[in-house]
Write a protein that holds these residues in place. Structure first.
Motif, PDB file in Angstrom:
ATOM      1  N   GLY A   1       0.821  -1.216   0.000  1.00  0.00           N
ATOM      2  CA  GLY A   1       0.000   0.000   0.000  1.00  0.00           C
ATOM      3  C   GLY A   1       0.845   1.251   0.000  1.00  0.00           C
ATOM      4  N   THR A   2       0.402   2.261   0.727  1.00  0.00           N
ATOM      5  CA  THR A   2       1.112   3.533   0.845  1.00  0.00           C
ATOM      6  C   THR A   2       1.232   3.901   2.317  1.00  0.00           C
ATOM      7  N   PRO A   3       2.147   4.824   2.655  1.00  0.00           N
ATOM      8  CA  PRO A   3       2.240   5.250   4.057  1.00  0.00           C
ATOM      9  C   PRO A   3       0.930   5.812   4.595  1.00  0.00           C
ATOM     10  N   ALA A   4       0.147   6.461   3.736  1.00  0.00           N
ATOM     11  CA  ALA A   4      -1.127   7.031   4.179  1.00  0.00           C
ATOM     12  C   ALA A   4      -2.198   5.963   4.327  1.00  0.00           C
ATOM     13  N   LEU A   5      -2.164   4.942   3.458  1.00  0.00           N
ATOM     14  CA  LEU A   5      -3.150   3.856   3.493  1.00  0.00           C
ATOM     15  C   LEU A   5      -2.405   2.520   3.476  1.00  0.00           C
ATOM     16  N   PRO A   6      -1.854   2.119   4.602  1.00  0.00           N
ATOM     17  CA  PRO A   6      -1.078   0.878   4.635  1.00  0.00           C
ATOM     18  C   PRO A   6      -1.970  -0.354   4.543  1.00  0.00           C
ATOM     19  N   GLU A   7      -1.425  -1.396   3.976  1.00  0.00           N
ATOM     20  CA  GLU A   7      -2.075  -2.696   3.926  1.00  0.00           C
ATOM     21  C   GLU A   7      -1.112  -3.737   4.465  1.00  0.00           C
ATOM     22  N   ALA A   8      -1.652  -4.713   5.133  1.00  0.00           N
ATOM     23  CA  ALA A   8      -0.805  -5.752   5.718  1.00  0.00           C
ATOM     24  C   ALA A   8      -1.558  -7.065   5.758  1.00  0.00           C
ATOM     25  N   SER A   9      -0.831  -8.142   5.635  1.00  0.00           N
ATOM     26  CA  SER A   9      -1.389  -9.475   5.821  1.00  0.00           C
ATOM     27  C   SER A   9      -0.393 -10.277   6.642  1.00  0.00           C
ATOM     28  N   ALA A  10      -0.914 -11.101   7.522  1.00  0.00           N
ATOM     29  CA  ALA A  10      -0.030 -11.842   8.417  1.00  0.00           C
ATOM     30  C   ALA A  10      -0.637 -13.188   8.764  1.00  0.00           C
TER      31      ALA A  10
ATOM     32  N   ASP B   1      -2.898 -21.984  25.331  1.00  0.00           N
ATOM     33  CA  ASP B   1      -1.842 -22.885  24.878  1.00  0.00           C
ATOM     34  C   ASP B   1      -1.417 -22.560  23.451  1.00  0.00           C
ATOM     35  N   LEU B   2      -2.402 -22.277  22.582  1.00  0.00           N
ATOM     36  CA  LEU B   2      -2.081 -22.020  21.184  1.00  0.00           C
ATOM     37  C   LEU B   2      -3.160 -21.172  20.532  1.00  0.00           C
ATOM     38  N   ILE B   3      -2.723 -20.155  19.785  1.00  0.00           N
ATOM     39  CA  ILE B   3      -3.604 -19.369  18.923  1.00  0.00           C
ATOM     40  C   ILE B   3      -2.928 -19.312  17.558  1.00  0.00           C
ATOM     41  N   GLU B   4      -3.650 -19.668  16.500  1.00  0.00           N
ATOM     42  CA  GLU B   4      -3.070 -19.605  15.160  1.00  0.00           C
ATOM     43  C   GLU B   4      -4.133 -19.170  14.164  1.00  0.00           C
ATOM     44  N   GLY B   5      -3.687 -18.459  13.123  1.00  0.00           N
ATOM     45  CA  GLY B   5      -4.624 -17.982  12.114  1.00  0.00           C
ATOM     46  C   GLY B   5      -3.980 -16.931  11.239  1.00  0.00           C
ATOM     47  N   GLY B   6      -4.818 -16.100  10.612  1.00  0.00           N
ATOM     48  CA  GLY B   6      -4.320 -15.062   9.718  1.00  0.00           C
ATOM     49  C   GLY B   6      -5.150 -13.803   9.813  1.00  0.00           C
ATOM     50  N   LEU B   7      -4.487 -12.651   9.696  1.00  0.00           N
ATOM     51  CA  LEU B   7      -5.138 -11.345   9.762  1.00  0.00           C
ATOM     52  C   LEU B   7      -4.767 -10.529   8.528  1.00  0.00           C
TER      53      LEU B   7
ATOM     54  N   GLN C   1      -9.422  -7.529   9.266  1.00  0.00           N
ATOM     55  CA  GLN C   1     -10.219  -8.718   8.974  1.00  0.00           C
ATOM     56  C   GLN C   1      -9.469  -9.968   9.389  1.00  0.00           C
ATOM     57  N   ILE C   2     -10.204 -10.907   9.986  1.00  0.00           N
ATOM     58  CA  ILE C   2      -9.628 -12.211  10.276  1.00  0.00           C
ATOM     59  C   ILE C   2      -9.680 -13.006   8.978  1.00  0.00           C
ATOM     60  N   GLN C   3      -8.545 -13.070   8.303  1.00  0.00           N
ATOM     61  CA  GLN C   3      -8.488 -13.675   6.976  1.00  0.00           C
ATOM     62  C   GLN C   3      -8.559 -15.197   7.052  1.00  0.00           C
ATOM     63  N   LYS C   4      -7.947 -15.759   8.068  1.00  0.00           N
ATOM     64  CA  LYS C   4      -7.999 -17.195   8.328  1.00  0.00           C
ATOM     65  C   LYS C   4      -8.451 -17.390   9.762  1.00  0.00           C
ATOM     66  N   LYS C   5      -9.511 -18.165   9.965  1.00  0.00           N
ATOM     67  CA  LYS C   5     -10.097 -18.311  11.297  1.00  0.00           C
ATOM     68  C   LYS C   5      -9.032 -18.521  12.370  1.00  0.00           C
ATOM     69  N   LEU C   6      -9.204 -17.799  13.484  1.00  0.00           N
ATOM     70  CA  LEU C   6      -8.305 -17.991  14.604  1.00  0.00           C
ATOM     71  C   LEU C   6      -8.722 -19.244  15.359  1.00  0.00           C
ATOM     72  N   LYS C   7      -7.833 -20.193  15.443  1.00  0.00           N
ATOM     73  CA  LYS C   7      -8.075 -21.414  16.205  1.00  0.00           C
ATOM     74  C   LYS C   7      -7.388 -21.264  17.553  1.00  0.00           C
ATOM     75  N   ILE C   8      -8.159 -21.428  18.600  1.00  0.00           N
ATOM     76  CA  ILE C   8      -7.679 -21.142  19.949  1.00  0.00           C
ATOM     77  C   ILE C   8      -7.795 -22.407  20.789  1.00  0.00           C
ATOM     78  N   SER C   9      -6.703 -22.780  21.428  1.00  0.00           N
ATOM     79  CA  SER C   9      -6.684 -23.961  22.297  1.00  0.00           C
ATOM     80  C   SER C   9      -6.269 -23.539  23.695  1.00  0.00           C
TER      81      SER C   9
END
Length: 312
Positions: free
Chosen positions: A109-118, A133-139, A147-155
């Motif tokens: 993106g741009t400094p004014a409108l950043p975009e990120a995926s993780a 114990d464990l949290i995994e997923g994607g944002l 947005q939660i791009q990949k469901k957060l699985k929480i144990s």
């Protein structure tokens, strides 16, 4: 007659100057953090910051990174593993936290409108009294839309949860879908107590007043008439399900307020869909408890459902 003409090259404009710096670390130390190895190449000009070949190795963590920011342009990446305890010194206002983080982060993106995926995982995570114990997923972040791009699985022990949805950060709004795949009823109540206690503590701190922390305050008895979700019957509050349940819960809290596992038993499942502004959420929920118990009372199955409308 001869005239000597001397031509001078124009001085470079400041906008054309670039500073290039290569850094190598060997047994470096930052506060009490030891960095056996590290490297970085930096390019700096009045309109651009570029970091390449970034790598840091700690005694128990390792990560690589790149970053490039200029007019109308933003890119970067960060990937590796990190012991979050190293960040505690630098982020004291976020409470006490710990855990192992594995992260693959991309910036665009741009400094004014950043975009990120993780994509990430967090093992043995802890924030004050909350622990998992464990949290995994994607944002994914686009401007102020998270947005939660990949469901957060929480144990948490044998208990399992899933979280999906999105949130608007600029004008806080959210649309979340929480599924309780399976959870011991006592553990679920304990988790609710800890979440409510943490939200209450942080809410009081953000209000600007001084607060006195008491470890017992993290154990707030549930359910309550105006508790974590505050559901009740508008037309006849005295006959509502939660009012009757609160009367039973108040007795159990007196018997053992900080150890629900000695009062409640059973396997729970359920779903909570909630959206709106934090001050006026709305949603629906349903839950089931199998092979349940309350003190010496036992039951095969308990079903319940309800709605939430502006905390009612």
């Amino acid at each position: 007659r001869h005239q000597k003409i001397i031509e001078e090259a124009p001085a470079p404009a400041l906008n054309d100057l670039t500073l290039t710096l290569s850094v190598k670390l060997d047994q470096a130390r930052l506060a009490d953090i030891i960095m056996p190895h590290g490297r970085l190449r930096l390019e700096l000009s009045p309109r651009r910051l570029k970091l390449t070949d970034g790598s840091v190795e700690l005694t128990d963590s390792q990560f690589d990174f790149e970053y490039d920011s200029g007019p109308g342009k933003l890119s970067g990446k960060f990937f590796g593993t990190l012991n979050l305890r190293h960040l505690q010194r630098f982020l004291p206002h976020y409470g006490s936290f710990d855990g192992w983080l594995g992260l693959n982060l991309r910036l665009s993106g741009t400094p004014a409108l950043p975009e990120a995926s993780a994509s990430f995982w967090l093992k043995n995570g802890r924030l004050d009294s909350l622990d998992f114990d464990l949290i995994e997923g994607g944002l994914a972040l686009a401007g102020t839309d998270l947005q939660i791009q990949k469901k957060l699985k929480i144990s948490r022990g044998a208990d399992q949860y899933e979280l999906a949805g999105r949130a608007e950060l600029a004008k806080p709004k959210f649309d979340l879908d929480l599924k309780i795949i399976k959870a011991e009823l006592a553990n679920l109540i304990d988790l609710g107590q800890k979440i409510q206690g943490e939200l209450s503590r942080r809410g009081a701190a953000q209000a600007g007043g001084k607060i006195r922390l008491n470890p017992a305050a993290y154990k707030i008895g549930l359910p309550q008439p105006a508790g974590l979700i505050g559901l009740y019957n508008d037309t006849n509050p005295k006959s509502s399900y939660l009012t009757r349940w609160a009367a039973i819960a108040s007795k159990s809290n007196k018997l053992n307020p900080t150890q629900p596992q000695k009062v409640f038993g059973g396997q729970g499942t359920g779903r909570l869909q909630i959206k709106g502004e934090p001050s006026a959420p709305a949603g629906i929920f349903n839950a089931a408890v199998s092979n349940g118990s309350f003190l010496n009372y036992k039951f095969d199955r308990l079903l319940t459902a309800g709605t939430l409308n502006k905390q009612k």
